[in-house]
Write an enzyme that holds these catalytic residues in place. Structure first.
Site, PDB file in Angstrom:
ATOM      1  N   GLY A   1      48.782  28.204  42.546  1.00 28.94           N
ATOM      2  CA  GLY A   1      48.341  29.513  43.009  1.00 28.94           C
ATOM      3  C   GLY A   1      47.756  29.471  44.413  1.00 28.94           C
ATOM      4  O   GLY A   1      48.011  30.352  45.240  1.00 28.94           O
ATOM      5  N   THR A   2      46.995  28.428  44.690  1.00 32.20           N
ATOM      6  CA  THR A   2      46.382  28.290  46.015  1.00 32.20           C
ATOM      7  C   THR A   2      47.458  28.210  47.094  1.00 32.20           C
ATOM      8  O   THR A   2      47.370  28.880  48.128  1.00 32.20           O
ATOM      9  CB  THR A   2      45.502  27.022  46.056  1.00 32.20           C
ATOM     10  OG1 THR A   2      44.490  27.140  45.056  1.00 32.20           O
ATOM     11  CG2 THR A   2      44.856  26.835  47.414  1.00 32.20           C
TER      12      THR A   2
ATOM     13  N   ASN B   1      38.676  36.786  39.114  1.00 31.05           N
ATOM     14  CA  ASN B   1      38.416  35.639  38.244  1.00 31.05           C
ATOM     15  C   ASN B   1      36.966  35.562  37.776  1.00 31.05           C
ATOM     16  O   ASN B   1      36.687  35.106  36.678  1.00 31.05           O
ATOM     17  CB  ASN B   1      38.812  34.340  38.951  1.00 31.05           C
ATOM     18  CG  ASN B   1      38.338  34.266  40.385  1.00 31.05           C
ATOM     19  OD1 ASN B   1      38.671  35.116  41.202  1.00 31.05           O
ATOM     20  ND2 ASN B   1      37.537  33.267  40.692  1.00 31.05           N
TER      21      ASN B   1
ATOM     22  N   GLN C   1      45.066  35.826  37.714  1.00 29.75           N
ATOM     23  CA  GLN C   1      44.244  36.090  36.530  1.00 29.75           C
ATOM     24  C   GLN C   1      44.808  37.171  35.601  1.00 29.75           C
ATOM     25  O   GLN C   1      44.348  37.293  34.468  1.00 29.75           O
ATOM     26  CB  GLN C   1      42.819  36.479  36.937  1.00 29.75           C
ATOM     27  CG  GLN C   1      42.003  35.335  37.503  1.00 29.75           C
ATOM     28  CD  GLN C   1      41.656  34.265  36.474  1.00 29.75           C
ATOM     29  OE1 GLN C   1      41.663  34.500  35.267  1.00 29.75           O
ATOM     30  NE2 GLN C   1      41.376  33.068  36.948  1.00 29.75           N
TER      31      GLN C   1
ATOM     32  N   SER D   1      50.025  31.459  39.009  1.00 32.71           N
ATOM     33  CA  SER D   1      49.818  30.032  38.789  1.00 32.71           C
ATOM     34  C   SER D   1      50.133  29.680  37.337  1.00 32.71           C
ATOM     35  O   SER D   1      49.805  30.431  36.426  1.00 32.71           O
ATOM     36  CB  SER D   1      48.365  29.681  39.106  1.00 32.71           C
ATOM     37  OG  SER D   1      48.094  28.352  38.728  1.00 32.71           O
TER      38      SER D   1
ATOM     39  N   HIS E   1      49.012  27.021  35.436  1.00 35.58           N
ATOM     40  CA  HIS E   1      48.013  26.470  34.513  1.00 35.58           C
ATOM     41  C   HIS E   1      47.025  27.495  33.974  1.00 35.58           C
ATOM     42  O   HIS E   1      46.193  27.184  33.128  1.00 35.58           O
ATOM     43  CB  HIS E   1      47.287  25.274  35.139  1.00 35.58           C
ATOM     44  CG  HIS E   1      46.260  25.588  36.178  1.00 35.58           C
ATOM     45  ND1 HIS E   1      44.913  25.635  35.892  1.00 35.58           N
ATOM     46  CD2 HIS E   1      46.373  25.861  37.493  1.00 35.58           C
ATOM     47  CE1 HIS E   1      44.246  25.911  37.007  1.00 35.58           C
ATOM     48  NE2 HIS E   1      45.114  26.062  37.993  1.00 35.58           N
TER      49      HIS E   1
ATOM     50  N   THR F   1      61.321  18.073  47.364  1.00 32.74           N
ATOM     51  CA  THR F   1      62.041  18.025  46.090  1.00 32.74           C
ATOM     52  C   THR F   1      61.263  18.813  45.042  1.00 32.74           C
ATOM     53  O   THR F   1      60.049  18.656  44.905  1.00 32.74           O
ATOM     54  CB  THR F   1      62.227  16.564  45.645  1.00 32.74           C
ATOM     55  OG1 THR F   1      62.925  15.880  46.683  1.00 32.74           O
ATOM     56  CG2 THR F   1      63.017  16.483  44.346  1.00 32.74           C
TER      57      THR F   1
ATOM     58  N   CYS G   1      26.578  24.691  41.992  1.00 32.07           N
ATOM     59  CA  CYS G   1      25.544  23.839  42.556  1.00 32.07           C
ATOM     60  C   CYS G   1      26.210  22.806  43.463  1.00 32.07           C
ATOM     61  O   CYS G   1      26.568  21.729  43.023  1.00 32.07           O
ATOM     62  CB  CYS G   1      24.802  23.148  41.423  1.00 32.07           C
ATOM     63  SG  CYS G   1      23.440  22.132  41.961  1.00 32.07           S
TER      64      CYS G   1
HETATM   65  C1  LIG Z   1      42.914  29.705  39.667  1.00 31.32           C
HETATM   66  C2  LIG Z   1      43.105  30.731  40.723  1.00 31.32           C
HETATM   67  C3  LIG Z   1      43.788  30.449  41.913  1.00 31.32           C
HETATM   68  C4  LIG Z   1      44.260  29.057  42.258  1.00 31.32           C
HETATM   69  O1  LIG Z   1      45.384  28.660  41.522  1.00 31.32           O
HETATM   70  P1  LIG Z   1      45.690  27.075  41.441  1.00 31.32           P
HETATM   71  O2  LIG Z   1      47.014  27.011  40.740  1.00 31.32           O
HETATM   72  O3  LIG Z   1      44.587  26.473  40.663  1.00 31.32           O
HETATM   73  O4  LIG Z   1      45.779  26.570  42.834  1.00 31.32           O
HETATM   74  C5  LIG Z   1      43.975  31.460  42.821  1.00 31.32           C
HETATM   75  N1  LIG Z   1      43.513  32.698  42.586  1.00 31.32           N
HETATM   76  C6  LIG Z   1      42.863  33.018  41.455  1.00 31.32           C
HETATM   77  C7  LIG Z   1      42.397  34.407  41.240  1.00 31.32           C
HETATM   78  C8  LIG Z   1      42.623  32.040  40.490  1.00 31.32           C
HETATM   79  O5  LIG Z   1      41.951  32.364  39.388  1.00 31.32           O
END
Ligand SMILES: *Cc1c(COP(=O)(O)O)cnc(C)c1O
Length: 384
Positions: free
Chosen positions: A71-72, A151, A179, A199, A201, A237, A325
């Site tokens: 996602g990032t 999130n 999300q 994303s 995961h 790849t 923290c």
């Molecule tokens: C988890 C998250 C991401 C990042 O996704 P990754 O696959 O962990 O890099 C981006 N945006 C939101 C809103 C998320 O909750």
């Protein structure tokens, strides 16, 4: 002791079926999708099938999906890729104050490299009002990026309306839908978005894979440079097992969403109501109704989020807090601060995000466990 995982907004376990679908591609079907022999072409077909599965989930043409390393990366690719290849039209971009760091930090990076950045505010429920965006638009605005569901506090944004405003002003609209995917319907056509990140995961797929939807006709420069994979937009790849896992997870999400979201909404409502009733000086954060199913976020006065997490962990409950923290300094969440919560309340935030593994019994367990924890922390709090 009961083990209760209530941090599904951070990550989710891999679904059994997803793992099963992936294993052959980690094993004997190891071919490179760019190879001409059948072992390679089998991998190619698996990648293209996954592309169709993801496309079906968000109602996009399969050809508009670019697989990414999560996602990032999808957020980075959308913002940087679009800004760099469209700066002849203008150099102003807009994001909201409650974006995930993947968008916020990327926007700040662009600001450091000559782009103008406006960060639009939110109200005290975390909503970006269409008027706020209207005010921020300029003739040289090329890109607006506002997340679908938050999130930290669960608030769902009025994307359709926001995208309309961006379009009227001649800008394209990107949304981070990480999300909301699999929790509420996400349809790129009815949302009227030009780019969308998701994303794997967060929807019971593997980590390190995601995708960016890019509407046909949008000019976007290549982000990772190298070979010609993903139509010259994302070299390297392909992560075949990961992509197969994402495709499978997308298909399952599509099949199960309606029923599962109803169940999660019911459980989260019970949990939130129970917390608010049993613990005084507690605030629900985010929108009271217009929120991600299964998402509970609260702030407790006079306590510190990290201590709640540690004590919950001792009781087998895994949750999270907006206040991280880091390096000894307690920085409250940028989201809660943007919503106008004072520091002392923002420090006491707790997020419980429900998912497939959670049951009514677990909700009851948290409702029994949490009040004495807060009471104990408050008893020793210097804040009180
Ligand atoms: C988890 C998250 C991401 C990042 O996704 P990754 O696959 O962990 O890099 C981006 N945006 C939101 C809103 C998320 O909750």
């Amino acid at each position: 002791m009961m083990k209760v995982y209530m941090d599904h907004s951070a990550t989710t376990p891999i679904h059994d079926q997803v793992l099963k679908a992936m294993i052959p591609y980690l094993n004997d079907r190891f071919g490179n999708p760019s190879s001409v022999y059948s072992l390679g072409q089998e991998a190619r077909q698996a990648v293209e099938q996954a592309r169709s599965q993801v496309a079906a989930l968000i109602n996009s043409p399969a050809g508009d999906i670019i697989f990414t390393g999560g996602g990032t990366e999808a957020d980075n690719q959308a913002l940087i890729g679009y800004a760099l290849s469209n700066q002849d039209k203008g150099r102003h971009i807009i994001v909201s104050a409650v974006e995930h760091h993947a968008v916020l930090e990327t926007a700040q990076f662009l600001a450091k490299h000559g782009f103008d950045l406006t960060i639009v505010p939110v109200d005290n429920q975390g909503t970006v009002h269409p008027d706020y965006l209207r005010e921020a638009m300029r003739p040289d605005t090329i890109l607006v990026s506002i997340m679908h569901g938050n999130n930290e506090v669960g608030t769902i944004q009025p994307i359709q309306e926001l995208a309309e405003i961006a379009h009227q002003g001649g800008a394209v609209f990107h949304t981070d839908a990480v999300q909301t995917i699999g929790k509420i319907p996400v349809d790129v056509k009815s949302l009227n978005v030009d780019m969308l990140s998701l994303s794997s995961h967060k929807i019971y797929g593997p980590k390190g894979v995601g995708c960016l939807y890019v509407r046909k006709g949008i000019r976007l420069s290549s982000f990772i440079h190298g070979g010609g994979q993903e139509r010259h937009r994302r070299a390297g790849t392909e992560n075949v097992p990961g992509i197969v896992g994402l495709g499978c997870a997308a298909e399952i999400a599509q099949q199960e969403m309606a029923q599962e979201s109803k169940r999660l909404h019911h459980l989260a409502t019970k949990l939130a109501d129970g917390i608010l009733q049993s613990i005084p000086d507690t605030y629900l954060t985010g929108h009271p109704h217009n929120r991600i199913p299964g998402h509970v976020s609260v702030c407790f006065k006079y306590v510190e989020g990290e201590s709640i997490l540690l004590m919950l962990d001792h009781m087998g409950v895994m949750a999270s807090s907006g206040s991280a923290c880091t390096s000894g300094s307690l920085e409250p969440s940028h989201v809660l601060l943007a919503m106008g919560f004072p520091h002392e309340i923002a420090h006491g935030s707790l997020r419980l995000t429900l998912g497939k593994g959670n049951s009514e019994e677990q909700v009851n367990y948290v409702l029994e466990t949490l009040p004495p924890i807060i009471e104990r922390l408050r008893a020793m709090s210097p804040l009180k």
